[in-house]
Design an enzyme around this catalytic site. Structure first.
Site, mmCIF file in Angstrom:
data_model
loop_
_atom_site.group_PDB
_atom_site.id
_atom_site.type_symbol
_atom_site.label_atom_id
_atom_site.label_comp_id
_atom_site.label_asym_id
_atom_site.label_seq_id
_atom_site.Cartn_x
_atom_site.Cartn_y
_atom_site.Cartn_z
ATOM 1 N N CYS A 2 0.885 -1.095 -0.040
ATOM 2 C CA CYS A 2 -0.119 0.120 0.070
ATOM 3 C C CYS A 2 0.869 1.312 0.061
ATOM 4 C CB CYS A 2 -1.021 0.273 1.087
ATOM 5 S SG CYS A 2 -2.072 -1.374 1.347
ATOM 6 N N ARG A 27 3.921 -0.181 -4.608
ATOM 7 C CA ARG A 27 3.762 -0.811 -3.528
ATOM 8 C C ARG A 27 2.494 -1.538 -3.250
ATOM 9 N NH1 ARG A 27 7.187 2.106 0.381
ATOM 10 N NH2 ARG A 27 5.649 1.118 1.940
ATOM 11 N N TRP A 71 -2.701 -2.742 -1.653
ATOM 12 C CA TRP A 71 -2.144 -4.400 -1.745
ATOM 13 C C TRP A 71 -2.794 -5.038 -0.640
ATOM 14 C CZ3 TRP A 71 0.230 -7.955 1.621
ATOM 15 C CH2 TRP A 71 0.681 -9.030 1.138
ATOM 16 N N ASN A 95 -1.643 2.343 5.653
ATOM 17 C CA ASN A 95 -0.842 1.412 5.337
ATOM 18 C C ASN A 95 -0.561 0.570 6.448
ATOM 19 O OD1 ASN A 95 1.410 -0.282 3.958
ATOM 20 N ND2 ASN A 95 2.716 1.620 4.258
ATOM 21 N N GLY A 96 -0.482 -0.837 6.289
ATOM 22 C CA GLY A 96 -0.375 -1.653 7.373
ATOM 23 C C GLY A 96 -1.109 -2.841 7.719
ATOM 24 N N GLU A 458 17.771 -18.136 -7.122
ATOM 25 C CA GLU A 458 17.297 -16.514 -7.537
ATOM 26 C C GLU A 458 16.628 -16.729 -9.047
ATOM 27 O OE1 GLU A 458 16.577 -13.980 -6.408
ATOM 28 O OE2 GLU A 458 16.470 -12.253 -7.662
ATOM 29 N N LYS A 462 12.671 -15.500 -9.714
ATOM 30 C CA LYS A 462 12.423 -14.663 -10.692
ATOM 31 C C LYS A 462 11.326 -15.086 -11.493
ATOM 32 C CE LYS A 462 13.453 -11.672 -9.512
ATOM 33 N NZ LYS A 462 14.381 -11.196 -8.114
ATOM 34 N N GLU A 465 7.723 -15.513 -10.109
ATOM 35 C CA GLU A 465 7.034 -14.280 -9.726
ATOM 36 C C GLU A 465 6.334 -13.529 -10.589
ATOM 37 O OE1 GLU A 465 10.913 -11.565 -8.115
ATOM 38 O OE2 GLU A 465 8.896 -11.311 -7.185
ATOM 39 N N HIS A 481 17.462 -37.396 -5.226
ATOM 40 C CA HIS A 481 16.791 -37.786 -4.140
ATOM 41 C C HIS A 481 15.234 -37.279 -4.036
ATOM 42 C CE1 HIS A 481 20.813 -38.962 -2.437
ATOM 43 N NE2 HIS A 481 21.273 -37.702 -2.786
ATOM 44 N N LYS A 580 6.053 -4.416 -4.055
ATOM 45 C CA LYS A 580 7.579 -4.348 -3.613
ATOM 46 C C LYS A 580 8.251 -4.133 -2.273
ATOM 47 C CE LYS A 580 11.322 -2.931 -5.923
ATOM 48 N NZ LYS A 580 12.335 -4.179 -6.470
HETATM 49 C C1 F6R Z 1 11.825 -10.589 -5.456
HETATM 50 C C2 F6R Z 1 11.712 -9.532 -4.568
HETATM 51 C C3 F6R Z 1 11.422 -9.995 -2.947
HETATM 52 C C4 F6R Z 1 12.241 -9.083 -2.292
HETATM 53 C C5 F6R Z 1 11.951 -9.031 -0.729
HETATM 54 C C6 F6R Z 1 12.687 -8.323 0.196
HETATM 55 O O1 F6R Z 1 11.999 -10.044 -6.766
HETATM 56 O O2 F6R Z 1 11.907 -8.229 -4.883
HETATM 57 O O3 F6R Z 1 11.827 -11.138 -2.789
HETATM 58 O O4 F6R Z 1 13.688 -9.137 -2.373
HETATM 59 O O5 F6R Z 1 10.352 -8.773 -0.542
HETATM 60 O O6 F6R Z 1 12.814 -6.953 0.136
HETATM 61 P P1 F6R Z 1 13.563 -5.943 0.490
HETATM 62 O O7 F6R Z 1 14.918 -6.092 -0.171
HETATM 63 O O8 F6R Z 1 13.151 -4.584 0.232
HETATM 64 O O9 F6R Z 1 13.688 -6.082 1.924
#
Ligand code: F6R
Length: 585
Positions: A2, A27, A71, A95-96, A458, A462, A465, A481, A580
């Site tokens: 949010c 956000r 969000w 927000n929260g 990683e 990617k 998501e 395994h 984000k």
């Molecule tokens: C994946 C992604 C998330 C962030 C995670 C931590 O692409 O962006 O997995 O890495 O939410 O976010 P930060 O780095 O802001 O603590």
């Protein structure tokens, strides 16, 4: 999680609120809304979907207003559940997460009040309206004393020409210039708006109106100094097209800038002495930042020979971790606002660890609670999927490894990683041709050993998501395994091979996959492996040290996720269900 904005000044509020919300969309983008007061009359527009759906609100009259991009936590994404929430004379954005919302809601229902939404936020409007006696600030404070959880609030009421804000575990910044005042969830939303910006701390209140007045948790007025060097700059990736693509293009610059500034950062951090005495490293992070931490574990243990534990922050905070004397806790975060990372970092500090933050946002909550800070210089990252911030985190972590090695009487020198990343970006264009096959697949698997395993994790995250394909990152040797059972006709398997010592071992797994009709996509630094008949397609990386290779080898995997998302018709910048900056638990 949010985004909230607010404006009071001499201009029309609506266009300013909409622009701010656009910048905060990363956000959350489930629903959006704005509320503007004009001569005591309220204009309110709420829509499901992104801020774009509010474009007709642009002409709304009034120079006092608040806005929100959501969000969803409590209640489905819908216009009904969108903010601002209005109850009687009170209008607010939140927000929260309010953890005792159900109890409070029952209390309101018992008084005969009716709710218009299913959100936890609306209950706050009810509480404030119930205790309002002509002073919004006092009513907000009285209501907040009932709330459990995290909140940043911007509240207006019909009777007063001001916005009252409070912060508790969710970020909030305000700015002012020339009789105009702004509030937002973060500084980039205020880019270019005002000279003086202030970051609220937990428990602080601020009233925006005739004057900008800050208060402590007991409502005593307090002086706050503007953030130094923190003018809200517009540093998001420039140009056209998806942010994710532009942000990947900035990877070499993000790494180079992080490296250029590292010595200064290090000297200012006061870490020199701490590293000499560090006997254990406790890394805490979430998501992509957690993967950066895993990469660092492989590098530090191999090069410095001190034990490193890497924990997912949401686990660490509830596992009563054993923190030994001589522990340096390293919290890694792009935003510096991730609720789990903040809580875990605070816990490590309370248990006696020295706390180092590796963070991309200077004025973030994490940099405030840490005793030592090393900044990454990735610039603002807007796409929800982290790309350049991951590479910048790795750069900082590898440079920290170099310093640790020196502190322990060892020598280590990093290869030119930013240069290799630049070359990898060019070569990675080739994976566009792989995307069609991944887009049509039911699932995918990424494998590697050692540092390559971290890259595989990683790459898999990617892909998940932004393409919504089920995917697993797995240690190559562990496949047999159990997970090998998932390999069927044409299952795409990405194998990452950059470590000389284990390359042949990973190739065993490649053979096992091919023998079961899986399709192997090899990402490697070794040209001879590309020629093996079991390899369906390959990408040759520029040569660099295997130990530090994730900063380079991840690039084709980021690109693969991007092109596959496009091939599946998804918006790579705004994956469903995600946001984000995860400022809630
Ligand atoms: C994946 C992604 C998330 C962030 C995670 C931590 O692409 O962006 O997995 O890495 O939410 O976010 P930060 O780095 O802001 O603590």
């Amino acid at each position: 999680m949010c985004g909230i904005v607010g404006y009071i000044g001499k201009r029309q509020a609506a266009p300013i609120l909409l622009e701010g919300l656009k910048r905060l969309e990363y956000r959350g983008y489930d629903s959006a809304g704005i509320a503007v007061f004009h001569a005591g009359e309220l204009f309110l527009m709420k829509r499901k979907g992104s801020v774009r759906a509010l474009s007709r609100a642009k002409g709304a009259e009034g120079s006092l207003g608040i806005g929100h991009t959501r969000w969803a936590t409590h209640g489905a994404p819908s216009a009904r559940n969108a903010h601002p929430h209005v109850y009687r004379n009170i209008v607010l954005v939140h927000n929260g997460i309010i953890e005792n919302a159900e109890d409070l809601r029952r209390e309101c229902l018992a008084r005969g009040e009716r709710f218009a939404s299913e959100t936890d936020s609306e209950v706050i409007a009810h509480l404030i309206a119930h205790v309002y006696r002509g002073d919004l600030l006092c009513a907000v404070r009285e209501s907040c004393s009932r709330l459990e959880g995290a909140y940043a609030l911007a509240v207006m009421c019909k009777e007063e020409e001001r916005i009252v804000c409070v912060r508790q575990k969710s970020p909030l910044v305000v700015a002012e210039e020339d009789g105009e005042q702004f509030v937002a969830s973060d500084l980039p939303a205020l880019a270019g708006k005002a000279e003086r910006a202030y970051v609220l701390c937990d428990g602080e209140y601020v009233s925006l109106g005739k004057a900008l007045t800050f208060y402590d948790s007991a409502l005593n007025p307090i002086e706050k100094a503007p953030e130094k060097g923190q003018q809200a700059q517009d540093s998001a990736a420039k140009g056209r097209g998806h942010f994710m693509l532009r942000e990947m293009a900035e990877i070499p610059a993000a790494m180079a800038k992080t490296a250029q500034n590292f010595e200064k950062e290090y000297q200012n951090s006061g870490l020199c002495e701490v590293l000499c005495h560090a006997e254990y490293i406790d890394i805490i992070a979430c998501g992509t930042a957690y993967h950066a931490g895993l990469c660092a574990k492989y590098a530090i243990e191999a090069a410095v020979r001190i034990p490193v534990r890497v924990s997912v922050a949401s686990e660490y905070r509830y596992m009563d971790p054993i923190v030994k004397r001589g522990t340096l806790a390293v919290a890694i975060s792009q935003s510096g606002e991730t609720a789990d990372t903040l809580a875990a970092a605070q816990l490590a500090k309370a248990k006696g660890a020295n706390l180092l933050a590796i963070v991309n946002v200077q004025s973030s909550s994490l940099s405030r609670i840490a005793e030592h800070v090393l900044m990454t210089y990735a610039g603002q990252e807007v796409a929800v999927a982290a790309t350049k911030s991951f590479n910048a985190q790795l750069m900082a972590l590898y440079l920290l490894t170099e310093k640790l090695a020196r502190a322990k009487g060892r020598t280590l020198s990093l290869p030119p990683l930013a240069k290799a990343a630049k070359e990898a970006l060019v070569r990675s264009e080739a994976v566009r041709a792989w995307a069609e096959r991944f887009a049509a697949a039911r699932d995918a698997i990424f494998i590697g050993r050692g540092a390559d395993y971290c890259t595989a994790l990683e790459g898999s995250l990617k892909l998940k998501e932004i393409t919504y394909l089920p995917s697993e990152g797995y240690p190559a040797g562990e496949l047999k395994h159990g997970t090998l059972a998932l390999i069927g006709e044409d299952t795409p398997v990405v194998a990452v091979v950059t470590e000389e010592g284990t390359a042949r071992k990973t190739m065993n797994a490649v053979h096992e996959v091919a023998a079961r009709s899986g399709k192997v996509f090899l990402v490697t630094m070794f040209a001879e492996l590309c020629k093996e008949k079991e390899v369906f397609a390959s990408l040759l990386l520029p040569k660099t040290s295997g130990l530090f290779s994730p900063a380079v080898a991840v690039i084709p995997l980021q690109k693969l996720a991007y092109h596959t998302a496009l091939a599946r018709g998804n918006d790579p910048d705004k994956p469903r269900n995600l946001a984000k900056s995860v400022t809630v638990e």
